[in-house]
Design a protein around this motif. Structure first.
Motif, PDB file in Angstrom:
ATOM      1  N   TYR A  29       0.907  -1.301   0.257  1.00  0.00           N
ATOM      2  CA  TYR A  29       0.121  -0.020   0.076  1.00  0.00           C
ATOM      3  C   TYR A  29       1.062   1.218  -0.041  1.00  0.00           C
ATOM      4  CZ  TYR A  29      -3.035   3.852   1.717  1.00  0.00           C
ATOM      5  OH  TYR A  29      -3.777   5.095   1.557  1.00  0.00           O
ATOM      6  N   ASP A  30       1.984   1.378   0.921  1.00  0.00           N
ATOM      7  CA  ASP A  30       2.448   2.534   0.992  1.00  0.00           C
ATOM      8  C   ASP A  30       4.258   2.354   0.916  1.00  0.00           C
ATOM      9  OD1 ASP A  30       3.062   1.202   3.291  1.00  0.00           O
ATOM     10  OD2 ASP A  30       1.965   2.897   4.684  1.00  0.00           O
ATOM     11  N   GLY A  31       4.664   1.198   0.608  1.00  0.00           N
ATOM     12  CA  GLY A  31       5.954   0.957   0.528  1.00  0.00           C
ATOM     13  C   GLY A  31       6.563   0.167   1.861  1.00  0.00           C
ATOM     14  N   GLY A  32       5.785   0.094   2.696  1.00  0.00           N
ATOM     15  CA  GLY A  32       6.047  -1.104   3.572  1.00  0.00           C
ATOM     16  C   GLY A  32       7.666  -0.596   4.345  1.00  0.00           C
ATOM     17  N   SER A  33       7.968  -1.614   4.518  1.00  0.00           N
ATOM     18  CA  SER A  33       9.619  -1.598   5.345  1.00  0.00           C
ATOM     19  C   SER A  33      10.774  -1.453   4.383  1.00  0.00           C
ATOM     20  CB  SER A  33       9.703  -2.812   6.110  1.00  0.00           C
ATOM     21  OG  SER A  33       9.550  -4.019   5.587  1.00  0.00           O
ATOM     22  N   LYS A  34      10.466  -1.228   2.942  1.00  0.00           N
ATOM     23  CA  LYS A  34      11.507  -1.170   2.199  1.00  0.00           C
ATOM     24  C   LYS A  34      12.301   0.100   2.327  1.00  0.00           C
ATOM     25  CE  LYS A  34       8.757  -3.883  -1.422  1.00  0.00           C
ATOM     26  NZ  LYS A  34       8.148  -3.700  -2.711  1.00  0.00           N
ATOM     27  N   LEU A  35      13.608   0.155   2.238  1.00  0.00           N
ATOM     28  CA  LEU A  35      14.419   1.178   2.615  1.00  0.00           C
ATOM     29  C   LEU A  35      15.006   2.026   1.641  1.00  0.00           C
ATOM     30  CD1 LEU A  35      17.119  -0.728   4.963  1.00  0.00           C
ATOM     31  CD2 LEU A  35      14.931   0.659   5.532  1.00  0.00           C
ATOM     32  N   LYS A  36      14.823   1.646   0.306  1.00  0.00           N
ATOM     33  CA  LYS A  36      15.333   2.466  -0.782  1.00  0.00           C
ATOM     34  C   LYS A  36      14.024   3.274  -1.458  1.00  0.00           C
ATOM     35  CE  LYS A  36      17.871   0.763  -4.306  1.00  0.00           C
ATOM     36  NZ  LYS A  36      18.348  -0.130  -5.344  1.00  0.00           N
ATOM     37  N   PRO A  37      14.415   4.620  -1.438  1.00  0.00           N
ATOM     38  CA  PRO A  37      13.034   5.195  -2.171  1.00  0.00           C
ATOM     39  C   PRO A  37      12.430   4.877  -3.409  1.00  0.00           C
ATOM     40  CG  PRO A  37      14.812   6.811  -1.117  1.00  0.00           C
ATOM     41  CD  PRO A  37      15.488   5.264  -1.313  1.00  0.00           C
ATOM     42  N   SER A  38      13.451   4.421  -4.271  1.00  0.00           N
ATOM     43  CA  SER A  38      12.945   3.685  -5.575  1.00  0.00           C
ATOM     44  C   SER A  38      11.972   2.429  -5.427  1.00  0.00           C
ATOM     45  CB  SER A  38      14.182   3.498  -6.360  1.00  0.00           C
ATOM     46  OG  SER A  38      14.941   2.573  -5.705  1.00  0.00           O
ATOM     47  N   ASP A  39      12.427   1.571  -4.499  1.00  0.00           N
ATOM     48  CA  ASP A  39      11.544   0.581  -4.171  1.00  0.00           C
ATOM     49  C   ASP A  39      10.190   0.929  -3.183  1.00  0.00           C
ATOM     50  OD1 ASP A  39      13.453  -1.134  -5.164  1.00  0.00           O
ATOM     51  OD2 ASP A  39      14.501  -1.665  -3.236  1.00  0.00           O
ATOM     52  N   ARG A  40      10.329   1.782  -2.277  1.00  0.00           N
ATOM     53  CA  ARG A  40       9.051   2.184  -1.690  1.00  0.00           C
ATOM     54  C   ARG A  40       7.980   2.895  -2.560  1.00  0.00           C
ATOM     55  NH1 ARG A  40       8.770   2.540   3.563  1.00  0.00           N
ATOM     56  NH2 ARG A  40       7.548   4.798   3.598  1.00  0.00           N
ATOM     57  N   ARG A  41       8.667   3.620  -3.641  1.00  0.00           N
ATOM     58  CA  ARG A  41       7.305   4.292  -4.630  1.00  0.00           C
ATOM     59  C   ARG A  41       6.705   3.270  -5.210  1.00  0.00           C
ATOM     60  NH1 ARG A  41      12.684   7.564  -6.796  1.00  0.00           N
ATOM     61  NH2 ARG A  41      12.719   9.139  -4.949  1.00  0.00           N
ATOM     62  N   ARG A  42       7.318   1.954  -5.512  1.00  0.00           N
ATOM     63  CA  ARG A  42       6.392   1.007  -6.256  1.00  0.00           C
ATOM     64  C   ARG A  42       5.238   0.231  -5.296  1.00  0.00           C
ATOM     65  NH1 ARG A  42       8.945  -0.633 -11.165  1.00  0.00           N
ATOM     66  NH2 ARG A  42       7.962  -3.069 -10.808  1.00  0.00           N
ATOM     67  N   CYS A  43       4.398   1.251  -5.192  1.00  0.00           N
ATOM     68  CA  CYS A  43       3.334   0.721  -4.179  1.00  0.00           C
ATOM     69  C   CYS A  43       2.096   1.420  -4.689  1.00  0.00           C
ATOM     70  CB  CYS A  43       3.485   1.354  -2.781  1.00  0.00           C
ATOM     71  SG  CYS A  43       3.655   3.179  -2.548  1.00  0.00           S
ATOM     72  N   ILE A  44       1.020   1.041  -3.971  1.00  0.00           N
ATOM     73  CA  ILE A  44      -0.490   1.611  -4.652  1.00  0.00           C
ATOM     74  C   ILE A  44      -0.357   3.218  -4.562  1.00  0.00           C
ATOM     75  CG2 ILE A  44      -2.748   1.883  -3.807  1.00  0.00           C
ATOM     76  CD1 ILE A  44      -2.787  -1.138  -3.218  1.00  0.00           C
TER      77      ILE A  44
END
Length: 577
Positions: A29-44
């Motif tokens: 939904y919101d990037g969860g616990s991913k640390l890298k901004p590029s990974d966090r963005r790939r969310c709803i």
């Protein structure tokens, strides 16, 4: 609502759609616990933000991203799509439409994202996003600058493809001509041929009719065919907490026929509150005709016709809500709603309505809504549920303050035309009635109201506040409220009585009541005097009509102690010298 067959043939970049498999409901939904901004963005939230920035589109979960797209099914947000829709709005202020589609037993979740308003960029974690291939990247400075410098196009001025003069409603044109001739005091206008009338009002340019002509004058079937979102839905509910409507009516006529029909239908369920106080008597309708017409005119004039939703009116026995697509026009916010001149989203449409006397000059509609509503003692018009994608106006029929309605009515009857209260003065009076802090009041309006003797300044330098004049409290059920607001503290009362007794030696109760006229009632003065007698600061002599008051034993002793202390200090200083 899009279909699965249509989705299968869409291409991600060209058709502004993003496909995610999400078989196990694993799209974050919101990037969860991913640390890298590029990974966090790939969310709803990331995809919704980017799609909105590029003009709207679809986030589809449960289909493959290979073309042609196949349904794989998903459990993403199963049984919680309403909650998902609410959370997205809460976290982004973007209003998506979330729904499910099925191919046999395989479920697809579709998040339909609206286009951003002109000049507005949305952000995820404070970063404006755009899609670049499979990635979500920060928007380039050039694109960001281009968006925030955008101007809203005038939809009403654009040509309506295929619209002919024969598609226009003759009766609507006659109403337009009649209203223009009255508003402009030009009887000859009624005699002009329709072609010239349309040209003079810029509804016809060359041989092409505009969208304004469509909205104002087109036959009902033509309007529904070419611009179905111009329809207005009127829903009636018997209870304010009721979700399903009891009755729903559809209004799709051209504006010049629709507006009277719509008001008359609303008015069928209208009632009124009788208000009387001595010579003042009048009936206050639940729904004021001028207020409702202005609100409807604003909705029709300012709405965003590029959005597919209709204007919806929800009528309850004692409340009415008007919801229209598109946020406030550019530059207008909840905070400056009454102070910033309005720029119509549909300028040509607004100009025609102004020339025909339907609306006054641009920006006065909201003024009138506030002025009329507050002057009737009702709650302020409530725009608080508005956002970038829709304007919501809630109007209450309930009279919250009968005295305020009588107060304003009596003032306006007495003032000459050029000095009658403005909307900002009425709003300021209403704020003072609610004891709004001084810092939140308009100094210019305060000075005007003080000059008109409608408010009074009270308190000390570091704690100044304002109250309505005594005239307001004369209309209340408890007139002593006025005195209570002015009520000095006991030390101030005692000090004033002592000063008076030092000068007059003895006084009667009537003398003391006169001493505090306009600040304390006779009953309040007596209560304090009784307390001071009990404390022996003053002394009661005699009884009945012969009762008098003199300085009391405690006060005299206190003065003796103070006098002795002063003498000792003086003697000590003399010895030192």
């Amino acid at each position: 609502m899009i279909t699965i067959e249509e989705l299968k043939n869409l291409k991600e970049s060209e058709d502004k759609v993003e496909f995610k498999r999400g078989e196990r409901g694993n799209v974050s939904y919101d990037g969860g616990s991913k640390l890298k901004p590029s990974d966090r963005r790939r969310c709803i939230l990331g995809y919704v933000t980017a799609l909105c920035n590029e003009g709207g589109g679809y986030l589809v979960i449960g289909m493959s991203d290979n073309y042609p797209h196949q349904v794989v099914g998903t459990s993403q947000n199963k049984n919680s799509i309403g909650d998902l829709e609410a959370k997205i709005y809460r976290d982004t202020l973007i209003r998506p439409e979330v729904y499910e589609l099925f191919e046999k037993d395989k479920r697809v979740l579709v998040i339909e994202v609206p286009s951003r308003p002109a000049g507005k960029v949305f952000k995820f974690e404070d970063v404006p996003l755009m899609r670049v291939g499979e990635e979500l990247k920060p928007m380039s400075d050039e694109r960001h600058l281009k968006i925030i410098q955008e101007q809203e196009p005038d939809f009403s001025e654009l040509f309506c493809d295929g619209l002919k003069i024969s598609d226009l409603d003759i009766e609507a044109i006659e109403i337009l001509k009649e209203k223009y001739s009255i508003a402009q005091n030009n009887k000859q206008f009624m005699l002009l041929p329709n072609h010239q009338v349309l040209s003079d009002l810029e509804l016809l340019k060359g041989n092409k009719l505009t969208n304004a002509a469509l909205i104002l004058l087109a036959k009902e079937d033509i309007l529904v065919e070419k611009l179905p979102q111009a329809t207005i839905m009127l829903e009636y509910r018997g209870l304010e907490n009721q979700i399903p409507f009891d009755n729903r009516l559809k209004f799709s006529q051209p504006f010049f026929k629709l507006i009277d029909d719509l008001w008359n239908t609303i008015n069928l369920r209208n009632g009124s509150f009788p208000i009387q106080e001595g010579p003042y008597i009048f009936n206050v309708p639940y729904f004021n005709e001028e207020v409702i017409r202005e609100a409807l005119n604003n909705a029709i004039t300012h709405r965003d016709y590029r959005r597919s939703s209709e204007i919806v009116i929800k009528q309850y026995p004692q409340r009415l809500d008007i919801i229209n697509a598109g946020g406030f026009p550019m530059g207008v916010t909840l905070n400056n709603l009454l102070n910033t001149p309005s720029t119509p989203r549909n300028r040509l449409l607004a100009n025609v309505l102004q020339k025909t006397g339907i609306v006054e000059r641009s920006g006065q509609g909201v003024d009138k809504i506030f002025y009329k509503t507050l002057s009737e003692g009702k709650s302020e018009p409530d725009y608080s549920k508005s956002d970038y994608f829709q304007v919501t106006l809630k109007l209450s029929a309930v009279i919250k303050d009968r005295a305020f309605a009588l107060f304003i009515d009596s003032i306006q009857k007495e003032l000459p035309e050029h000095k009658k209260l403005s909307v900002l003065e009425v709003i300021t009076l209403n704020k003072i009635k609610k004891r709004t802090p001084k810092k939140d009041l308009d100094l210019e309006q305060l000075n005007k109201l003080i000059d008109k003797k409608l408010i009074e300044r009270r308190g000390k330098t570091n704690a100044i506040f304002y109250i309505l004049s005594k005239d307001y409290y004369e209309f209340t059920d408890e007139k002593t409220k006025y005195y209570n607001l002015l009520e000095p503290d006991d030390n101030e009362v005692l000090s004033k009585i002592i000063q008076f007794l030092n000068k007059e030696k003895y006084v009667k109760m009537g003398d003391l009541a006169n001493l505090f006229e306009g600040k304390l009632s006779r009953r309040q003065v007596r209560a304090r005097v009784d307390k001071f007698v009990s404390d022996k600061m003053i002394e009661q002599v005699g009884s009945g009509k012969g009762t008098k008051y003199i300085l009391g034993e405690s006060y005299i002793k206190e003065m003796e102690v103070i006098s002795q202390a002063i003498d000792m200090v003086r003697k000590t200083k003399n010895k030192e010298n």
